[in-house]
Design a protein around this motif. Sequence first.
Motif, PDB file in Angstrom:
ATOM      1  N   UNK A   1       0.831  -1.222   0.000  1.00  0.00           N
ATOM      2  CA  UNK A   1       0.000   0.000   0.000  1.00  0.00           C
ATOM      3  C   UNK A   1       0.854   1.256   0.000  1.00  0.00           C
ATOM      4  N   UNK A   2       1.871   1.259   0.831  1.00  0.00           N
ATOM      5  CA  UNK A   2       2.750   2.418   0.929  1.00  0.00           C
ATOM      6  C   UNK A   2       3.514   2.663  -0.374  1.00  0.00           C
ATOM      7  N   UNK A   3       4.046   1.596  -0.958  1.00  0.00           N
ATOM      8  CA  UNK A   3       4.815   1.728  -2.200  1.00  0.00           C
ATOM      9  C   UNK A   3       3.927   2.202  -3.349  1.00  0.00           C
ATOM     10  N   UNK A   4       2.729   1.637  -3.439  1.00  0.00           N
ATOM     11  CA  UNK A   4       1.793   2.042  -4.489  1.00  0.00           C
ATOM     12  C   UNK A   4       1.390   3.495  -4.304  1.00  0.00           C
ATOM     13  N   UNK A   5       1.134   3.882  -3.079  1.00  0.00           N
ATOM     14  CA  UNK A   5       0.757   5.270  -2.791  1.00  0.00           C
ATOM     15  C   UNK A   5       1.862   6.237  -3.204  1.00  0.00           C
ATOM     16  N   UNK A   6       3.096   5.878  -2.892  1.00  0.00           N
ATOM     17  CA  UNK A   6       4.231   6.744  -3.261  1.00  0.00           C
ATOM     18  C   UNK A   6       4.324   6.890  -4.773  1.00  0.00           C
ATOM     19  N   UNK A   7       4.241   5.788  -5.502  1.00  0.00           N
ATOM     20  CA  UNK A   7       4.356   5.872  -6.959  1.00  0.00           C
ATOM     21  C   UNK A   7       3.179   6.643  -7.552  1.00  0.00           C
ATOM     22  N   UNK A   8       1.996   6.469  -7.004  1.00  0.00           N
ATOM     23  CA  UNK A   8       0.843   7.234  -7.491  1.00  0.00           C
ATOM     24  C   UNK A   8       1.050   8.733  -7.292  1.00  0.00           C
TER      25      UNK A   8
ATOM     26  N   UNK B   1       1.516  11.395 -10.315  1.00  0.00           N
ATOM     27  CA  UNK B   1       0.599  12.541 -10.406  1.00  0.00           C
ATOM     28  C   UNK B   1       1.361  13.861 -10.476  1.00  0.00           C
ATOM     29  N   UNK B   2       2.491  13.943  -9.797  1.00  0.00           N
ATOM     30  CA  UNK B   2       3.283  15.168  -9.779  1.00  0.00           C
ATOM     31  C   UNK B   2       4.207  15.294 -10.987  1.00  0.00           C
ATOM     32  N   UNK B   3       4.400  14.200 -11.712  1.00  0.00           N
ATOM     33  CA  UNK B   3       5.303  14.225 -12.869  1.00  0.00           C
ATOM     34  C   UNK B   3       4.665  15.064 -13.967  1.00  0.00           C
ATOM     35  N   UNK B   4       5.334  16.148 -14.390  1.00  0.00           N
ATOM     36  CA  UNK B   4       4.693  17.120 -15.276  1.00  0.00           C
ATOM     37  C   UNK B   4       4.587  16.731 -16.747  1.00  0.00           C
TER      38      UNK B   4
ATOM     39  N   UNK C   1      -0.488   3.040 -16.537  1.00  0.00           N
ATOM     40  CA  UNK C   1       0.165   3.026 -15.222  1.00  0.00           C
ATOM     41  C   UNK C   1      -0.809   3.459 -14.135  1.00  0.00           C
ATOM     42  N   UNK C   2      -1.560   4.518 -14.383  1.00  0.00           N
ATOM     43  CA  UNK C   2      -2.520   5.003 -13.391  1.00  0.00           C
ATOM     44  C   UNK C   2      -3.599   3.961 -13.101  1.00  0.00           C
ATOM     45  N   UNK C   3      -4.093   3.308 -14.157  1.00  0.00           N
ATOM     46  CA  UNK C   3      -5.130   2.284 -13.973  1.00  0.00           C
ATOM     47  C   UNK C   3      -4.607   1.094 -13.169  1.00  0.00           C
ATOM     48  N   UNK C   4      -3.412   0.642 -13.481  1.00  0.00           N
ATOM     49  CA  UNK C   4      -2.851  -0.511 -12.783  1.00  0.00           C
ATOM     50  C   UNK C   4      -2.481  -0.172 -11.341  1.00  0.00           C
TER      51      UNK C   4
ATOM     52  N   UNK D   1      12.860   5.159  -8.515  1.00  0.00           N
ATOM     53  CA  UNK D   1      12.917   4.784  -7.100  1.00  0.00           C
ATOM     54  C   UNK D   1      11.582   4.278  -6.589  1.00  0.00           C
ATOM     55  N   UNK D   2      10.525   4.981  -6.926  1.00  0.00           N
ATOM     56  CA  UNK D   2       9.188   4.575  -6.489  1.00  0.00           C
ATOM     57  C   UNK D   2       8.766   3.278  -7.168  1.00  0.00           C
ATOM     58  N   UNK D   3       9.120   3.115  -8.442  1.00  0.00           N
ATOM     59  CA  UNK D   3       8.803   1.874  -9.155  1.00  0.00           C
ATOM     60  C   UNK D   3       9.545   0.693  -8.533  1.00  0.00           C
ATOM     61  N   UNK D   4      10.784   0.907  -8.147  1.00  0.00           N
ATOM     62  CA  UNK D   4      11.563  -0.148  -7.497  1.00  0.00           C
ATOM     63  C   UNK D   4      10.913  -0.562  -6.184  1.00  0.00           C
ATOM     64  N   UNK D   5      10.410   0.397  -5.431  1.00  0.00           N
ATOM     65  CA  UNK D   5       9.718   0.077  -4.173  1.00  0.00           C
ATOM     66  C   UNK D   5       8.487  -0.795  -4.422  1.00  0.00           C
ATOM     67  N   UNK D   6       7.743  -0.489  -5.474  1.00  0.00           N
ATOM     68  CA  UNK D   6       6.570  -1.295  -5.808  1.00  0.00           C
ATOM     69  C   UNK D   6       7.020  -2.703  -6.197  1.00  0.00           C
ATOM     70  N   UNK D   7       8.070  -2.789  -6.982  1.00  0.00           N
ATOM     71  CA  UNK D   7       8.566  -4.112  -7.384  1.00  0.00           C
ATOM     72  C   UNK D   7       8.958  -4.948  -6.182  1.00  0.00           C
ATOM     73  N   UNK D   8       9.697  -4.363  -5.250  1.00  0.00           N
ATOM     74  CA  UNK D   8      10.093  -5.098  -4.048  1.00  0.00           C
ATOM     75  C   UNK D   8       8.876  -5.508  -3.218  1.00  0.00           C
ATOM     76  N   UNK D   9       7.895  -4.636  -3.135  1.00  0.00           N
ATOM     77  CA  UNK D   9       6.685  -4.950  -2.364  1.00  0.00           C
ATOM     78  C   UNK D   9       5.905  -6.089  -3.014  1.00  0.00           C
TER      79      UNK D   9
END
Length: 91
Positions: free
Chosen positions: A9-16, A20-23, A32-35, A72-80
Amino acid sequence: MDPEVERLRSAVSRLRRELAAYPVEFPDRGIAEDELAALAAMAAHGTPEVPRLRRSLLLIAGAVGSVSALAGALTDVRYAVDVFGEPSAGR
């Protein structure tokens, strides 16, 4: 709550948040947003289904893998997600 589910949950939240902030728009951003939304829903309802987790991870990685700012955020999701594929006591 299960610590592995909380980590997901934490990793997904961070990547989301970072997505969202990526311009910059890119072609597969919607995928990516849907998944990520699907992963968040799975994590919110308990222990997620491993094949579905892995499928979502592959789609997300394919969609944002070339965006270095999200690495970095994608890596966290992968590890999770990887944790769910490992056998553990009590599962």
